[in-house]
Design an enzyme around this catalytic site. Structure first.
Site, short mmCIF file in Angstrom:
data_model
loop_
_atom_site.label_atom_id
_atom_site.label_comp_id
_atom_site.label_asym_id
_atom_site.label_seq_id
_atom_site.Cartn_x
_atom_site.Cartn_y
_atom_site.Cartn_z
N CYS A 200 0.82 -1.22 0.00
CA CYS A 200 0.00 0.00 0.00
C CYS A 200 0.85 1.26 0.00
CB CYS A 200 -0.92 0.00 1.21
SG CYS A 200 -2.02 1.43 1.26
N GLU B 248 -5.11 3.17 -10.52
CA GLU B 248 -5.81 1.92 -10.28
C GLU B 248 -6.95 1.72 -11.27
OE1 GLU B 248 -5.92 0.74 -5.78
OE2 GLU B 248 -6.39 2.87 -5.94
N TRP C 103 -9.30 5.74 -0.45
CA TRP C 103 -9.82 6.29 -1.70
C TRP C 103 -8.93 5.81 -2.84
CZ3 TRP C 103 -8.66 9.59 2.48
CH2 TRP C 103 -7.36 10.10 2.48
#
Length: 376
Positions: A67, A243, A238
């Site tokens: 992440c 992506e 968010w």
């Protein structure tokens, strides 16, 4: 010599770090460790306090190697739903998560944690990859919708669900508890915020009639906090623009929109050397960012996300904590060399608390590798 229960070993490691970070005293820690040891010896397990659950979930986000959006780990809203029983109540809670996280477009990082796996192995599962995702249909003319959802869509249809057959049908929630048969629940359209795709410079782009949902809520992963396994713990941040623009829309095995984008732009696609894919990719990603901002929905571009990750690294160093990371996932899928991440290396060691992939209940093939998260 007495052998320490494996669960007690995991609990001890977690509680030491958790209580230290929360500023609790040695006396409080020792009392808690004695209570946990008593519970494990007598019941085979222990139960987290809300404070432990909340901080443990935040730590799991902070430890998520894949992440890039971890700067905001301490802002995670933790919804404790361990008391919930029954698939109808679970579905209602998931809809509450969707509404709370969406927040009219001002997306709030949120996790909803249901009761953990029981000692006898029975567990609650959310069968969806994400709470909101589009269906994929195999037709004689080819795939309609999201190819990544083909198998799950077919499974939902076997359960009795029927979609409209468009490119953007929202799949139902599929839930099971106590290892029982799954049930499906429709997500009301009013609860699904979607962003219509527009481009500031190419009016013809709107003719593609594209859209995407506002909030990515990963729902298939297992949360491990101190040896307690929460098999139903959907979470969201968010979107990072790439992506959607560089993966969901652009990948050949997904919506595969680069050829259509190139046609709208009037690009020469006769040779790869014209870099038509690169140029189309940039404009497709620009459209995603522009559309979300026009709709007032939270999103971050990959350059800003990389800068935020750099601040996260600096803050972790100040706190005396090592940053773990999976370089191949941390670099954005577009122009990675323009970010500092590309030029660094990271320790991909997996530490807990953390999120882990689980076997897909509707698949025979298993995968239990450590996973990523869209907390962007």
């Amino acid at each position: 010599m007495a052998v320490t229960h494996p669960l007690m070993q995991e609990a001890t490691l977690f509680l030491h770090q958790c209580y230290q970070e929360l500023g609790k005293s040695d006396v409080e820690l020792e009392a808690r460790l004695q209570q946990v040891e008593h519970d494990i010896q007598n019941n085979g397990s222990y139960e987290h306090t809300f404070e432990e659950l909340e901080h443990g979930a935040k730590m799991a986000w902070r430890n998520s190697n894949r992440c890039i959006g971890r700067l905001f780990w301490d802002n995670l809203k933790v919804r404790d739903q361990r008391h919930i029983q029954g698939t109808e109540q679970i579905a209602d809670s998931l809809l509450e998560h969707i509404r709370y996280a969406t927040n009219g477009g001002k997306v709030r990082p949120t996790i909803t944690i249901f009761r953990p796996r029981a000692i006898d192995g029975s567990e609650m599962r959310i069968w969806n990859h994400q709470l909101i995702r589009y269906a994929g249909y195999q037709t004689k003319e080819g795939i309609i919708g999201d190819p990544a959802s083909l198998e799950f869509t077919q499974f939902c249809e076997r359960l009795g669900w029927t979609g409209a057959g468009t490119s953007f049908d929202v799949l139902p929630l599929v839930i099971s508890e106590h290892n029982s048969s799954p049930r499906w629940f429709e997500i009301p359209q009013a609860d699904v915020m979607e962003v219509p795709m527009i481009h500031p410079d190419f009016p013809g782009f709107t003719e593609l009639e594209l859209k995407w949902y506002a909030v990515p809520i990963v729902s298939e992963m297992r949360l491990n906090i101190g040896g307690i396994h929460y098999t139903a713990a959907p979470f969201n941040g968010w979107y990072m623009g790439t992506e959607i623009g560089a993966r969901n829309f652009a990948d050949e095995h997904r919506y595969n929109l680069l050829p259509q984008m190139a046609k709208i732009m009037g690009l020469d696609t006769s040779s790869k050397a014209t870099l038509w894919k690169d140029r189309a990719l940039v404009e497709l990603n620009l459209a995603v960012l522009y559309s979300f901002k026009e709709a007032g929905v939270s999103i971050v571009d990959h350059h800003t996300a990389a800068s935020q990750f750099q601040r996260f690294e600096e803050r972790e160093a100040e706190a005396g904590r090592a940053v773990t990371g999976n370089w191949t996932w941390l670099i954005p899928p577009m122009s990675p060399a323009t970010t500092h991440i590309f030029h660094q290396s990271y320790d991909n060691r997996v530490v807990t608390p953390n999120f882990f992939y689980q076997d897909k209940p509707y698949e025979q093939k298993a995968s239990a590798s450590q996973g990523g998260c869209p907390f962007h």
